[in-house]
Design a protein around this motif. Structure first.
Motif, PDB file in Angstrom:
ATOM      1  N   UNK A  12       0.852  -1.188   0.000  1.00  0.00           N
ATOM      2  CA  UNK A  12       0.000   0.000   0.000  1.00  0.00           C
ATOM      3  C   UNK A  12       0.883   1.231   0.000  1.00  0.00           C
ATOM      4  N   UNK A  13       0.271   2.394  -0.200  1.00  0.00           N
ATOM      5  CA  UNK A  13       1.002   3.649  -0.097  1.00  0.00           C
ATOM      6  C   UNK A  13       0.846   4.135   1.337  1.00  0.00           C
ATOM      7  N   UNK A  14       1.814   3.796   2.156  1.00  0.00           N
ATOM      8  CA  UNK A  14       1.765   4.160   3.576  1.00  0.00           C
ATOM      9  C   UNK A  14       1.806   5.682   3.757  1.00  0.00           C
ATOM     10  N   UNK A  15       1.142   6.155   4.824  1.00  0.00           N
ATOM     11  CA  UNK A  15       0.626   5.429   5.985  1.00  0.00           C
ATOM     12  C   UNK A  15      -0.780   4.833   5.823  1.00  0.00           C
ATOM     13  N   UNK A  16      -1.347   4.898   4.614  1.00  0.00           N
ATOM     14  CA  UNK A  16      -2.661   4.296   4.416  1.00  0.00           C
ATOM     15  C   UNK A  16      -2.540   2.767   4.340  1.00  0.00           C
ATOM     16  N   UNK A  17      -3.395   2.097   5.073  1.00  0.00           N
ATOM     17  CA  UNK A  17      -3.516   0.642   5.082  1.00  0.00           C
ATOM     18  C   UNK A  17      -2.285  -0.078   5.606  1.00  0.00           C
ATOM     19  N   UNK A  18      -1.905   0.289   6.834  1.00  0.00           N
ATOM     20  CA  UNK A  18      -0.974  -0.571   7.559  1.00  0.00           C
ATOM     21  C   UNK A  18      -1.720  -1.863   7.920  1.00  0.00           C
ATOM     22  N   UNK A  19      -0.982  -2.961   8.036  1.00  0.00           N
ATOM     23  CA  UNK A  19      -1.623  -4.173   8.528  1.00  0.00           C
ATOM     24  C   UNK A  19      -1.664  -5.324   7.550  1.00  0.00           C
ATOM     25  N   UNK A  20      -2.530  -6.296   7.843  1.00  0.00           N
ATOM     26  CA  UNK A  20      -2.489  -7.617   7.218  1.00  0.00           C
ATOM     27  C   UNK A  20      -3.068  -7.691   5.821  1.00  0.00           C
ATOM     28  N   UNK A  21      -4.030  -6.845   5.475  1.00  0.00           N
ATOM     29  CA  UNK A  21      -4.728  -7.009   4.185  1.00  0.00           C
ATOM     30  C   UNK A  21      -4.820  -5.685   3.427  1.00  0.00           C
ATOM     31  N   UNK A  22      -3.678  -5.047   3.135  1.00  0.00           N
ATOM     32  CA  UNK A  22      -3.732  -3.732   2.495  1.00  0.00           C
ATOM     33  C   UNK A  22      -4.266  -3.756   1.072  1.00  0.00           C
ATOM     34  N   UNK A  23      -3.971  -4.800   0.317  1.00  0.00           N
ATOM     35  CA  UNK A  23      -4.438  -4.872  -1.069  1.00  0.00           C
ATOM     36  C   UNK A  23      -5.953  -5.015  -1.100  1.00  0.00           C
ATOM     37  N   UNK A  24      -6.474  -5.928  -0.290  1.00  0.00           N
ATOM     38  CA  UNK A  24      -7.913  -6.163  -0.250  1.00  0.00           C
ATOM     39  C   UNK A  24      -8.671  -4.950   0.284  1.00  0.00           C
ATOM     40  N   UNK A  25      -8.143  -4.301   1.315  1.00  0.00           N
ATOM     41  CA  UNK A  25      -8.874  -3.191   1.936  1.00  0.00           C
ATOM     42  C   UNK A  25      -8.905  -1.952   1.051  1.00  0.00           C
ATOM     43  N   UNK A  26      -7.880  -1.740   0.252  1.00  0.00           N
ATOM     44  CA  UNK A  26      -7.905  -0.602  -0.669  1.00  0.00           C
ATOM     45  C   UNK A  26      -9.039  -0.759  -1.670  1.00  0.00           C
ATOM     46  N   UNK A  27      -9.199  -1.951  -2.215  1.00  0.00           N
ATOM     47  CA  UNK A  27     -10.281  -2.225  -3.155  1.00  0.00           C
ATOM     48  C   UNK A  27     -11.625  -2.226  -2.445  1.00  0.00           C
ATOM     49  N   UNK A  28     -11.721  -2.881  -1.320  1.00  0.00           N
ATOM     50  CA  UNK A  28     -12.925  -2.960  -0.482  1.00  0.00           C
ATOM     51  C   UNK A  28     -13.474  -1.577  -0.154  1.00  0.00           C
ATOM     52  N   UNK A  29     -12.546  -0.652   0.110  1.00  0.00           N
ATOM     53  CA  UNK A  29     -12.943   0.691   0.538  1.00  0.00           C
ATOM     54  C   UNK A  29     -13.321   1.611  -0.619  1.00  0.00           C
ATOM     55  N   UNK A  30     -12.955   1.248  -1.845  1.00  0.00           N
ATOM     56  CA  UNK A  30     -13.242   2.103  -2.992  1.00  0.00           C
ATOM     57  C   UNK A  30     -12.158   3.116  -3.284  1.00  0.00           C
ATOM     58  N   UNK A  31     -10.920   2.854  -2.847  1.00  0.00           N
ATOM     59  CA  UNK A  31      -9.812   3.761  -3.135  1.00  0.00           C
ATOM     60  C   UNK A  31      -9.578   3.858  -4.644  1.00  0.00           C
ATOM     61  N   UNK A  32      -9.199   5.025  -5.105  1.00  0.00           N
ATOM     62  CA  UNK A  32      -8.909   5.221  -6.532  1.00  0.00           C
ATOM     63  C   UNK A  32      -7.521   4.707  -6.895  1.00  0.00           C
ATOM     64  N   UNK A  33      -6.610   4.728  -5.920  1.00  0.00           N
ATOM     65  CA  UNK A  33      -5.242   4.264  -6.163  1.00  0.00           C
ATOM     66  C   UNK A  33      -4.770   3.408  -5.007  1.00  0.00           C
ATOM     67  N   UNK A  34      -3.797   2.573  -5.295  1.00  0.00           N
ATOM     68  CA  UNK A  34      -3.069   1.849  -4.263  1.00  0.00           C
ATOM     69  C   UNK A  34      -1.595   1.944  -4.649  1.00  0.00           C
TER      70      UNK A  34
END
Length: 317
Positions: free
Chosen positions: A110-132
């Protein structure tokens, strides 16, 4: 420069292979212990171990690093200048971090500090982020909180699943990692602290989370279906039958909205379900014990099962 590499799954193995093919010498590899896998539960080497073994690189697989004097002595005896950690699967204790002369770096999805933790790829998509993207950072005591050496962004397409993003990010991460190694001492010294006010956390996905909550919007549910591939796979429950969902579309309501979870129509176009906002049109699914099929292939033999007016079982979060 003497480098050791720590990683376990395919994502890490791709990074290791890219480094080796790019001419970077790896003195030793650390990976999780081999585990049973596949239908036969046969013990199989980790993907990282397999790559290292094919190149004759020594592999160490301690069950744990914390309070492990033998593993710590191995690191000290190796006397590395740099340690690279990619999806290793364990926190690295401070006493290990203190050994490499330059330090220890990590590739995070992920592009830190966004989505620290175990599932950054899934959570970026889950949340509707435009970029990862990916971040190469210093490894410190706090999880994913190290100073940023470099980060790279990648747009999230409206057809991406977690699986497709995973493949894109492993390529981006490996190429970026290979590019920073020649100047790592300078880059390490000039790494930038993370902005703590922008931190978000990517909690691990659960199997239960895959059951779609029709109180949410159709747009959200369509995105979650893509985020849950390849695991845990989104599902719906109709008449006590759990059905996996692989593809769907979000449609705005035409007229007044009904009760969330209600089947409003079922045709060769798809299975139409009322949500908290909009209609979710499911176009590809999998019945228990069967293969993935388009809904158009299924509806002729299952018209009564998917009859409009039925309400799907679901639990609101």
């Amino acid at each position: 420069m003497k480098i050791i590499f720590a990683g376990t799954p395919d994502f890490a193995a791709f990074h290791l292979k890219t480094l080796l093919e790019g001419g970077i010498e790896i003195a030793a590899v650390f990976s999780q212990p081999d585990r049973p896998s596949g239908r036969g539960n046969h013990i199989a080497p980790t993907p990282v171990k397999a790559v290292a073994a094919s190149r004759g690189i020594p592999v160490y697989q301690p069950e744990k690093l914390k309070n492990n004097a033998a593993a710590l002595q191995i690191i000290k005896d190796l006397a590395p200048d740099l340690a690279i950690v990619v999806a290793y699967g364990q926190l690295i204790p401070d006493e290990f971090l203190a050994v490499p002369r330059i330090g220890t770096i990590n590739v995070h999805g992920s592009v830190l500090p966004r989505w620290r933790g175990a599932a950054p790829i899934q959570r970026a998509l889950w949340n509707g982020d435009a970029v990862t993207g990916i971040t190469i950072m210093k490894v410190g005591t706090e999880l994913d909180a190290g100073d940023i050496i470099v980060s790279k962004e990648l747009p999230i397409e409206n057809t991406d699943t977690s699986e497709s993003l995973y493949l894109k990010l492993q390529t981006l991460g490996a190429e970026t990692l290979l590019g920073v190694i020649p100047d790592i001492e300078n880059l390490y010294e000039n790494a930038i602290p993370q902005d703590s006010s922008r931190v978000t956390y990517a909690k691990k996905l659960t199997r239960e989370e895959g059951i779609l909550n029709f109180a949410e919007s159709a747009e959200t549910l369509e995105r979650h279906i893509r985020a849950y591939q390849p695991w845990p796979i989104a599902s719906i429950i109709l008449a006590g039958t759990k059905i996996k969902v692989f593809r769907a579309e979000s449609i705005e309501n035409q007229g007044s909205a009904g009760v969330p979870g209600t089947i409003t129509a079922a045709s060769k176009e798809g299975l139409f379900i009322q949500t908290g906002s909009g209609i979710l049109k499911i176009t590809e699914l999998q019945m228990p014990g069967k293969g993935r099929v388009s809904f158009s292939q299924l509806i002729n033999s299952r018209k009564q099962f998917f009859a409009p007016g039925q309400i799907l079982d679901y639990h609101q979060a």
